[in-house]
Motif scaffolding. Structure first.
Motif, PDB file in Angstrom:
ATOM      1  N   ILE A 112       0.869  -1.177   0.000  1.00 16.77           N
ATOM      2  CA  ILE A 112       0.000   0.000   0.000  1.00 16.77           C
ATOM      3  C   ILE A 112       0.903   1.224   0.000  1.00 16.77           C
ATOM      4  O   ILE A 112       1.675   1.438   0.930  1.00 16.77           O
ATOM      5  CB  ILE A 112      -0.948  -0.007   1.216  1.00 16.77           C
ATOM      6  N   VAL A 113       0.843   1.982  -1.095  1.00 15.20           N
ATOM      7  CA  VAL A 113       1.809   3.057  -1.326  1.00 15.20           C
ATOM      8  C   VAL A 113       1.070   4.352  -1.660  1.00 15.20           C
ATOM      9  O   VAL A 113       0.212   4.354  -2.547  1.00 15.20           O
ATOM     10  CB  VAL A 113       2.747   2.686  -2.503  1.00 15.20           C
ATOM     11  N   PRO A 114       1.404   5.442  -0.966  1.00 19.42           N
ATOM     12  CA  PRO A 114       0.817   6.731  -1.366  1.00 19.42           C
ATOM     13  C   PRO A 114       1.233   7.070  -2.791  1.00 19.42           C
ATOM     14  O   PRO A 114       2.370   6.817  -3.202  1.00 19.42           O
ATOM     15  CB  PRO A 114       1.416   7.725  -0.371  1.00 19.42           C
ATOM     16  N   ILE A 115       0.322   7.641  -3.559  1.00 21.05           N
ATOM     17  CA  ILE A 115       0.616   7.953  -4.956  1.00 21.05           C
ATOM     18  C   ILE A 115       1.785   8.935  -5.066  1.00 21.05           C
ATOM     19  O   ILE A 115       2.578   8.860  -6.006  1.00 21.05           O
ATOM     20  CB  ILE A 115      -0.651   8.443  -5.684  1.00 21.05           C
ATOM     21  N   SER A 116       1.929   9.817  -4.101  1.00 23.33           N
ATOM     22  CA  SER A 116       3.052  10.761  -4.126  1.00 23.33           C
ATOM     23  C   SER A 116       4.387  10.026  -4.028  1.00 23.33           C
ATOM     24  O   SER A 116       5.360  10.399  -4.676  1.00 23.33           O
ATOM     25  CB  SER A 116       2.913  11.780  -2.988  1.00 23.33           C
ATOM     26  N   GLU A 117       4.428   8.955  -3.257  1.00 25.40           N
ATOM     27  CA  GLU A 117       5.642   8.148  -3.134  1.00 25.40           C
ATOM     28  C   GLU A 117       5.841   7.279  -4.370  1.00 25.40           C
ATOM     29  O   GLU A 117       6.974   7.050  -4.811  1.00 25.40           O
ATOM     30  CB  GLU A 117       5.541   7.261  -1.888  1.00 25.40           C
ATOM     31  N   ALA A 118       4.749   6.811  -4.956  1.00 24.88           N
ATOM     32  CA  ALA A 118       4.827   5.936  -6.129  1.00 24.88           C
ATOM     33  C   ALA A 118       5.481   6.634  -7.308  1.00 24.88           C
ATOM     34  O   ALA A 118       6.177   5.995  -8.100  1.00 24.88           O
ATOM     35  CB  ALA A 118       3.434   5.448  -6.506  1.00 24.88           C
ATOM     36  N   ALA A 157       7.996   8.554  -7.361  1.00 28.00           N
ATOM     37  CA  ALA A 157       9.445   8.454  -7.252  1.00 28.00           C
ATOM     38  C   ALA A 157       9.936   7.012  -7.350  1.00 28.00           C
ATOM     39  O   ALA A 157      11.099   6.781  -7.671  1.00 28.00           O
ATOM     40  CB  ALA A 157       9.900   9.054  -5.929  1.00 28.00           C
ATOM     41  N   ARG A 158       9.060   6.039  -7.079  1.00 26.12           N
ATOM     42  CA  ARG A 158       9.466   4.637  -7.028  1.00 26.12           C
ATOM     43  C   ARG A 158       8.828   3.783  -8.115  1.00 26.12           C
ATOM     44  O   ARG A 158       8.790   2.564  -8.011  1.00 26.12           O
ATOM     45  CB  ARG A 158       9.078   4.048  -5.665  1.00 26.12           C
ATOM     46  N   LEU A 159       8.355   4.394  -9.194  1.00 25.53           N
ATOM     47  CA  LEU A 159       7.579   3.658 -10.188  1.00 25.53           C
ATOM     48  C   LEU A 159       8.319   2.457 -10.770  1.00 25.53           C
ATOM     49  O   LEU A 159       7.753   1.368 -10.871  1.00 25.53           O
ATOM     50  CB  LEU A 159       7.109   4.584 -11.305  1.00 25.53           C
ATOM     51  N   ALA A 211      -7.824   4.228  -0.958  1.00 23.63           N
ATOM     52  CA  ALA A 211      -7.453   3.458  -2.144  1.00 23.63           C
ATOM     53  C   ALA A 211      -7.835   4.250  -3.389  1.00 23.63           C
ATOM     54  O   ALA A 211      -8.918   4.826  -3.471  1.00 23.63           O
ATOM     55  CB  ALA A 211      -8.169   2.115  -2.129  1.00 23.63           C
ATOM     56  N   TYR A 212      -6.924   4.286  -4.361  1.00 24.64           N
ATOM     57  CA  TYR A 212      -7.134   5.106  -5.553  1.00 24.64           C
ATOM     58  C   TYR A 212      -7.006   4.276  -6.830  1.00 24.64           C
ATOM     59  O   TYR A 212      -7.936   4.197  -7.613  1.00 24.64           O
ATOM     60  CB  TYR A 212      -6.150   6.271  -5.546  1.00 24.64           C
ATOM     61  N   VAL A 213      -5.862   3.646  -7.044  1.00 24.77           N
ATOM     62  CA  VAL A 213      -5.635   2.777  -8.201  1.00 24.77           C
ATOM     63  C   VAL A 213      -4.715   1.641  -7.772  1.00 24.77           C
ATOM     64  O   VAL A 213      -4.107   1.683  -6.708  1.00 24.77           O
ATOM     65  CB  VAL A 213      -4.993   3.518  -9.407  1.00 24.77           C
ATOM     66  N   ALA A 214      -4.605   0.634  -8.628  1.00 20.53           N
ATOM     67  CA  ALA A 214      -3.723  -0.493  -8.358  1.00 20.53           C
ATOM     68  C   ALA A 214      -2.764  -0.680  -9.515  1.00 20.53           C
ATOM     69  O   ALA A 214      -3.081  -0.341 -10.658  1.00 20.53           O
ATOM     70  CB  ALA A 214      -4.532  -1.759  -8.134  1.00 20.53           C
ATOM     71  N   ILE A 215      -1.614  -1.207  -9.198  1.00 19.42           N
ATOM     72  CA  ILE A 215      -0.656  -1.615 -10.232  1.00 19.42           C
ATOM     73  C   ILE A 215      -0.660  -3.133 -10.231  1.00 19.42           C
ATOM     74  O   ILE A 215      -0.400  -3.764  -9.206  1.00 19.42           O
ATOM     75  CB  ILE A 215       0.770  -1.092  -9.948  1.00 19.42           C
ATOM     76  N   VAL A 216      -1.020  -3.725 -11.378  1.00 27.57           N
ATOM     77  CA  VAL A 216      -1.027  -5.178 -11.513  1.00 27.57           C
ATOM     78  C   VAL A 216      -0.215  -5.549 -12.751  1.00 27.57           C
ATOM     79  O   VAL A 216      -0.049  -4.745 -13.668  1.00 27.57           O
ATOM     80  CB  VAL A 216      -2.454  -5.761 -11.629  1.00 27.57           C
ATOM     81  N   ASP A 217       0.260  -6.769 -12.770  1.00 25.02           N
ATOM     82  CA  ASP A 217       1.012  -7.277 -13.911  1.00 25.02           C
ATOM     83  C   ASP A 217       0.120  -7.265 -15.153  1.00 25.02           C
ATOM     84  O   ASP A 217      -1.072  -7.587 -15.079  1.00 25.02           O
ATOM     85  CB  ASP A 217       1.471  -8.701 -13.586  1.00 25.02           C
ATOM     86  N   ALA A 218       0.662  -6.918 -16.289  1.00 21.66           N
ATOM     87  CA  ALA A 218      -0.110  -6.824 -17.528  1.00 21.66           C
ATOM     88  C   ALA A 218      -0.731  -8.166 -17.898  1.00 21.66           C
ATOM     89  O   ALA A 218      -1.854  -8.216 -18.416  1.00 21.66           O
ATOM     90  CB  ALA A 218       0.784  -6.318 -18.662  1.00 21.66           C
ATOM     91  N   LYS A 219      -0.045  -9.271 -17.629  1.00 20.76           N
ATOM     92  CA  LYS A 219      -0.614 -10.590 -17.925  1.00 20.76           C
ATOM     93  C   LYS A 219      -1.839 -10.853 -17.060  1.00 20.76           C
ATOM     94  O   LYS A 219      -2.827 -11.419 -17.533  1.00 20.76           O
ATOM     95  CB  LYS A 219       0.428 -11.678 -17.702  1.00 20.76           C
ATOM     96  N   LYS A 220      -1.780 -10.441 -15.784  1.00 13.44           N
ATOM     97  CA  LYS A 220      -2.944 -10.605 -14.910  1.00 13.44           C
ATOM     98  C   LYS A 220      -4.094  -9.735 -15.398  1.00 13.44           C
ATOM     99  O   LYS A 220      -5.252 -10.146 -15.356  1.00 13.44           O
ATOM    100  CB  LYS A 220      -2.598 -10.240 -13.471  1.00 13.44           C
ATOM    101  N   LEU A 221      -3.781  -8.540 -15.855  1.00 13.80           N
ATOM    102  CA  LEU A 221      -4.823  -7.650 -16.349  1.00 13.80           C
ATOM    103  C   LEU A 221      -5.517  -8.267 -17.560  1.00 13.80           C
ATOM    104  O   LEU A 221      -6.744  -8.241 -17.655  1.00 13.80           O
ATOM    105  CB  LEU A 221      -4.244  -6.276 -16.700  1.00 13.80           C
TER     106      LEU A 221
END
Length: 92
Positions: A8-14, A16-18, A39-49
């Motif tokens: 769980i990562v704040p978008i402001s931190e994400a 810098a760490r993308l 909760a705002y958005v999620a990052i998931v693997d493209a294959k899972k998507l």
């Protein structure tokens, strides 16, 4: 799948760490990005998507088949609607 605290990562931190977060996602994690603590958005693997989209499409097809089966059963049971009644219902 429950999220761990480090997922769980704040978008402001994400921002810098993308690259780092993306590498972790490809390795098997999912990241939940938050905005103002929610909760705002999620990052998931493209294959899972792709897999999620395929599941969604299959679910939609099953819903349509179920509705078609219900309609066919209604028709076979002699329960029909006249064209005029159908036009009235659709006009509402």
């Amino acid at each position: 799948m429950p999220y761990r605290a480090q997922d769980i990562v704040p978008i402001s931190e994400a921002r810098a760490r993308l690259t780092e977060l993306s590498d972790e996602v490809v390795a098997g994690s999912e990241k939940l990005l938050t905005k103002n603590g929610a909760a705002y958005v999620a990052i998931v693997d493209a294959k899972k998507l792709d897999y999620y989209h395929a599941l969604e499409e299959e679910h939609a097809n099953l819903v349509l088949l179920t509705e078609a089966e219900i309609g066919l059963r209604e028709l076979l049971a002699g329960r029909r609607v006249s064209s005029a009644d159908l036009a009235t219902v659709l006009a509402d």
